[in-house]
Design an enzyme around this catalytic site. Structure first.
Site, PDB file in Angstrom:
ATOM      1  N   ASP A   7      17.149 -24.949 -24.436  1.00 43.41           N
ATOM      2  CA  ASP A   7      18.078 -26.126 -23.875  1.00 43.41           C
ATOM      3  C   ASP A   7      19.121 -26.344 -23.510  1.00 43.41           C
ATOM      4  OD1 ASP A   7      18.158 -29.070 -22.632  1.00 43.41           O
ATOM      5  OD2 ASP A   7      18.488 -29.886 -25.215  1.00 43.41           O
ATOM      6  N   SER A   8      20.570 -26.819 -24.415  1.00 38.90           N
ATOM      7  CA  SER A   8      22.006 -26.698 -24.008  1.00 38.90           C
ATOM      8  C   SER A   8      22.028 -26.724 -25.359  1.00 38.90           C
ATOM      9  CB  SER A   8      22.792 -27.433 -23.169  1.00 38.90           C
ATOM     10  OG  SER A   8      22.589 -28.852 -23.529  1.00 38.90           O
ATOM     11  N   TYR A  39      25.525 -29.737 -21.578  1.00 31.38           N
ATOM     12  CA  TYR A  39      25.817 -29.408 -20.057  1.00 31.38           C
ATOM     13  C   TYR A  39      26.826 -30.047 -19.012  1.00 31.38           C
ATOM     14  CZ  TYR A  39      23.812 -24.517 -21.072  1.00 31.38           C
ATOM     15  OH  TYR A  39      23.347 -22.901 -21.685  1.00 31.38           O
ATOM     16  N   GLY A  40      26.178 -31.279 -19.202  1.00 32.18           N
ATOM     17  CA  GLY A  40      26.002 -32.401 -18.169  1.00 32.18           C
ATOM     18  C   GLY A  40      27.509 -32.194 -17.874  1.00 32.18           C
ATOM     19  N   CYS A  70      15.623 -29.394 -20.771  1.00 35.59           N
ATOM     20  CA  CYS A  70      17.167 -29.494 -20.262  1.00 35.59           C
ATOM     21  C   CYS A  70      16.867 -29.874 -18.960  1.00 35.59           C
ATOM     22  CB  CYS A  70      18.043 -28.374 -20.310  1.00 35.59           C
ATOM     23  SG  CYS A  70      19.898 -28.842 -20.008  1.00 35.59           S
ATOM     24  N   ASN A  71      17.718 -31.345 -19.175  1.00 36.57           N
ATOM     25  CA  ASN A  71      17.332 -32.173 -17.272  1.00 36.57           C
ATOM     26  C   ASN A  71      18.913 -31.166 -16.368  1.00 36.57           C
ATOM     27  OD1 ASN A  71      15.179 -34.336 -16.924  1.00 36.57           O
ATOM     28  ND2 ASN A  71      16.505 -33.994 -18.897  1.00 36.57           N
ATOM     29  N   THR A  72      19.393 -31.490 -17.295  1.00 42.15           N
ATOM     30  CA  THR A  72      20.777 -30.816 -16.371  1.00 42.15           C
ATOM     31  C   THR A  72      20.395 -28.996 -15.945  1.00 42.15           C
ATOM     32  OG1 THR A  72      22.145 -31.952 -18.250  1.00 42.15           O
ATOM     33  CG2 THR A  72      22.593 -30.284 -16.780  1.00 42.15           C
ATOM     34  N   GLU A 162      24.081 -35.141 -30.629  1.00 42.67           N
ATOM     35  CA  GLU A 162      23.603 -34.288 -31.307  1.00 42.67           C
ATOM     36  C   GLU A 162      25.106 -34.032 -32.644  1.00 42.67           C
ATOM     37  OE1 GLU A 162      23.367 -30.615 -30.002  1.00 42.67           O
ATOM     38  OE2 GLU A 162      21.524 -31.547 -28.645  1.00 42.67           O
ATOM     39  N   CYS A 194      17.007 -37.156 -19.628  1.00 42.27           N
ATOM     40  CA  CYS A 194      17.190 -35.802 -20.544  1.00 42.27           C
ATOM     41  C   CYS A 194      16.937 -36.117 -22.106  1.00 42.27           C
ATOM     42  CB  CYS A 194      19.119 -36.829 -20.591  1.00 42.27           C
ATOM     43  SG  CYS A 194      19.862 -35.772 -21.891  1.00 42.27           S
ATOM     44  N   THR A 195      16.724 -34.765 -22.256  1.00 45.07           N
ATOM     45  CA  THR A 195      15.489 -35.395 -22.961  1.00 45.07           C
ATOM     46  C   THR A 195      16.244 -35.328 -24.681  1.00 45.07           C
ATOM     47  OG1 THR A 195      15.566 -32.150 -22.898  1.00 45.07           O
ATOM     48  CG2 THR A 195      14.274 -32.893 -22.541  1.00 45.07           C
ATOM     49  N   HIS A 196      17.448 -35.059 -24.828  1.00 49.04           N
ATOM     50  CA  HIS A 196      17.834 -36.101 -26.090  1.00 49.04           C
ATOM     51  C   HIS A 196      17.875 -37.501 -26.032  1.00 49.04           C
ATOM     52  CE1 HIS A 196      20.418 -32.706 -25.676  1.00 49.04           C
ATOM     53  NE2 HIS A 196      20.917 -32.837 -27.270  1.00 49.04           N
TER      54      HIS A 196
END
Length: 270
Positions: A7-8, A39-40, A70-72, A162, A194-196
């Site tokens: 993931d980013s 990354y988004g 990471c979806n992005t 984050e 988004c995994t967040h």
């Protein structure tokens, strides 16, 4: 033998937590490109270059299978990687497809023609780069017809999470849901792309209302990975032992990750 999870930043820890519980006998190497997160807001070429560097690092660690948690990265880089970069003895899987399969009630590997499904109005909440890629709509079109997707770019949410500022993150989520509902007043389903965002799932659900089915990725990805490894046990690679790697400051990232998962997480320098 270990599987790589990339993931980013820290969002992929929601996926790691789910897959570790589902597959307790599998080791995982988690790689966070914290130095370049988020990354988004980056362009597609930048995301592709950073993602391939991270995946190569996980291959170098002995992980033949890497999950882009990471979806992005899944949206902006995965297809290009699969077409021209990934060698035959390695695999890189994204996080979109398990979610779409669940929403369209398709089994893994069902390649029958797209068909009508129960859900007709879908809200997609994602990063600006994921929204602009239209990867979700493309993958959905392979499986379903007649589905109206309204995408909302959720700027600022990842940064707030984050940084550990959950009050700001909640305010931003509610603002983005309001903006989405002005475009699609009555969505039937919502994708947290988004995994967040699973950390804010209760806030999304509250803002959307009880009548909206909210799809979050972590458990769906865990089930998909368990199924994949049952069919491809050789893809666990040669790495042994779980560990956490970051391109950022290990002490700072470890502290954030510990707050994130509410258990002690120790990152090493990548």
């Amino acid at each position: 033998m270990a599987v790589g999870i990339f993931d980013s930043g820290l969002g992929g820890l929601t996926v790691l937590d789910a897959v570790a519980k589902r597959l307790p006998d599998v080791d995982f190497i988690y790689y966070a490109d914290s130095a370049h997160a988020p990354y988004g807001v980056r362009d597609a070429d930048d995301i592709y270059n950073l993602t391939t560097q991270a995946v190569q690092a996980l291959w170098d660690q002995g992980c033949d299978l890497v999950i882009l948690a990471c979806n992005t990265a899944s949206a902006a880089a995965l297809r290009r990687m699969q077409e021209s970069w990934i060698p035959g003895d390695k695999r890189v899987l994204g996080v979109f497809v398990p979610l779409i399969e669940a929403m369209t009630e398709r089994d893994w590997g069902d390649n029958s023609p797209p068909r009508e499904v129960a859900v007709k109005h879908v809200a997609l909440f994602a990063t600006p780069a994921t929204v602009s890629s239209r990867a979700f709509q493309r993958e959905l079109a392979f499986r379903a017809i007649g589905v109206d997707v309204e995408a909302q770019a959720c700027g600022g949410v990842v940064d707030a999470i984050e940084e550990g500022d959950m009050i700001l993150a909640e305010a931003l989520v509610r603002s983005h849901v309001d903006a989405l509902k002005r475009k699609m007043p009555k969505p039937e389903a919502a994708i947290l792309g988004c995994t967040h965002y699973p950390l804010m799932e209760e806030i999304f659900q509250s803002a959307l209302g009880d009548g909206v089915q909210v799809y979050s990725q972590a458990n769906l990805v865990a089930e998909s990975l368990a199924d994949y490894l049952s069919r491809h046990p050789d893809m666990r690679g040669s790495a042994s032992g779980s560990k956490f790697l970051t391109t950022g400051d290990p002490a700072r990232v470890s502290n954030r990750a510990t707050q994130f998962l509410r258990r002690k997480i120790t990152f090493e320098a990548a």
